[in-house]
Design a protein around this motif. Structure first.
Motif, mmCIF file in Angstrom:
data_model
loop_
_atom_site.group_PDB
_atom_site.id
_atom_site.type_symbol
_atom_site.label_atom_id
_atom_site.label_comp_id
_atom_site.label_asym_id
_atom_site.label_seq_id
_atom_site.Cartn_x
_atom_site.Cartn_y
_atom_site.Cartn_z
ATOM 1 N N ALA A 165 -39.521 78.287 40.974
ATOM 2 C CA ALA A 165 -38.161 78.811 41.073
ATOM 3 C C ALA A 165 -37.939 79.542 42.398
ATOM 4 N N ALA A 166 -39.006 80.078 42.980
ATOM 5 C CA ALA A 166 -38.875 80.785 44.252
ATOM 6 C C ALA A 166 -38.451 79.846 45.380
ATOM 7 N N GLU A 167 -38.697 78.552 45.220
ATOM 8 C CA GLU A 167 -38.310 77.584 46.246
ATOM 9 C C GLU A 167 -36.801 77.364 46.287
ATOM 10 N N VAL A 168 -36.114 77.766 45.233
ATOM 11 C CA VAL A 168 -34.679 77.538 45.134
ATOM 12 C C VAL A 168 -33.911 78.532 46.003
ATOM 13 N N LEU A 169 -34.321 79.778 45.979
ATOM 14 C CA LEU A 169 -33.626 80.817 46.737
ATOM 15 C C LEU A 169 -34.174 80.894 48.146
ATOM 16 N N ARG A 170 -33.282 81.150 49.075
ATOM 17 C CA ARG A 170 -33.688 81.292 50.471
ATOM 18 C C ARG A 170 -33.330 82.703 50.930
ATOM 19 N N GLU A 213 -30.065 71.773 41.380
ATOM 20 C CA GLU A 213 -30.118 70.316 41.531
ATOM 21 C C GLU A 213 -29.936 69.885 42.982
ATOM 22 N N ASN A 214 -29.148 70.630 43.737
ATOM 23 C CA ASN A 214 -28.836 70.247 45.118
ATOM 24 C C ASN A 214 -29.824 70.780 46.143
ATOM 25 N N THR A 215 -30.847 71.511 45.717
ATOM 26 C CA THR A 215 -31.861 71.982 46.652
ATOM 27 C C THR A 215 -32.919 70.907 46.848
ATOM 28 N N ASP A 216 -33.678 71.035 47.924
ATOM 29 C CA ASP A 216 -34.783 70.095 48.160
ATOM 30 C C ASP A 216 -35.793 70.173 47.027
ATOM 31 N N ALA A 217 -36.095 71.400 46.573
ATOM 32 C CA ALA A 217 -37.058 71.569 45.480
ATOM 33 C C ALA A 217 -36.553 70.916 44.199
#
Length: 184
Positions: A133-138, A82-86
């Motif tokens: 979902a890949a946008e969530v992890l950095r 929820e707190n990610t840009d994505a």
């Protein structure tokens, strides 16, 4: 959610192990170079080795074990998403963790509550599926540590390529100071 949490855990473990390996490589190279110049006696090298072993234990205790124990709950993962840009772009702020908890709670006591619960859960599921979902992890941090570790190993291998006998003697004097290895 479990897949994102598991992948985050793997990335964290790889980053922390890479950091520990890098520290070992740097320490071994530095100690070998200092020993080459100063020709430490065996008892001093054993003492330094013991201090290094204790330092390695502390690094594993403080860095690798917490990464190994990291097992976020689905709700914790949902809050992070929820707190990610994505997550914000997908409209999941304040929705995903709530929907997850509503889904986990089960059917509501009356039809109106159940209808609202299904609507919230369905809306959150649709928005989450639309998000990558890949946008969530950095993985950048992990990649940086892997790159640093590879660079440290490359320096050690380059040192070996320049002078294999000196590097072998130095590595033996650092790795097993009680072995009685001498500089050529």
């Amino acid at each position: 959610m479990a897949g994102i949490g598991a992948r985050a855990r793997r990335l964290l473990i790889v980053a922390e192990v890479s950091a520990v390996v890098l520290a070992l490589v740097i320490a071994a190279i530095a100690l070998g170079l200092i020993d080459f110049g100063l020709r430490f006696p065996a008892p001093l090298r054993v003492g330094i080795w013991l201090i290094g072993a204790a330092g390695l234990g502390v690094m594993i205790w403080r860095r690798v074990l917490p990464a190994w124990r990291f097992r976020p709950s689905p709700t914790q993962v949902a809050l992070r998403v929820e707190n990610t840009d994505a997550g914000r772009d997908a409209g999941l702020s304040g929705l995903l963790a709530s929907a997850l908890e509503l889904e986990r709670r089960g059917e509501a006591s009356d039809a109106t509550e159940e209808s609202l619960r299904q609507r919230v859960v369905g809306d959150a599921a649709a928005r989450f599926q639309a998000m990558r979902a890949a946008e969530v992890l950095r993985p950048r941090r992990t990649g940086v540590w892997i790159g640093r570790c590879a660079a440290g190993i490359a320096v050690a291998l380059a040192r070996y390529a320049v002078s294999p006998s000196l590097t072998t003697s130095g590595a033996l004097r650092v790795r097993a100071p009680w072995a009685g290895a001498e500089w050529p």
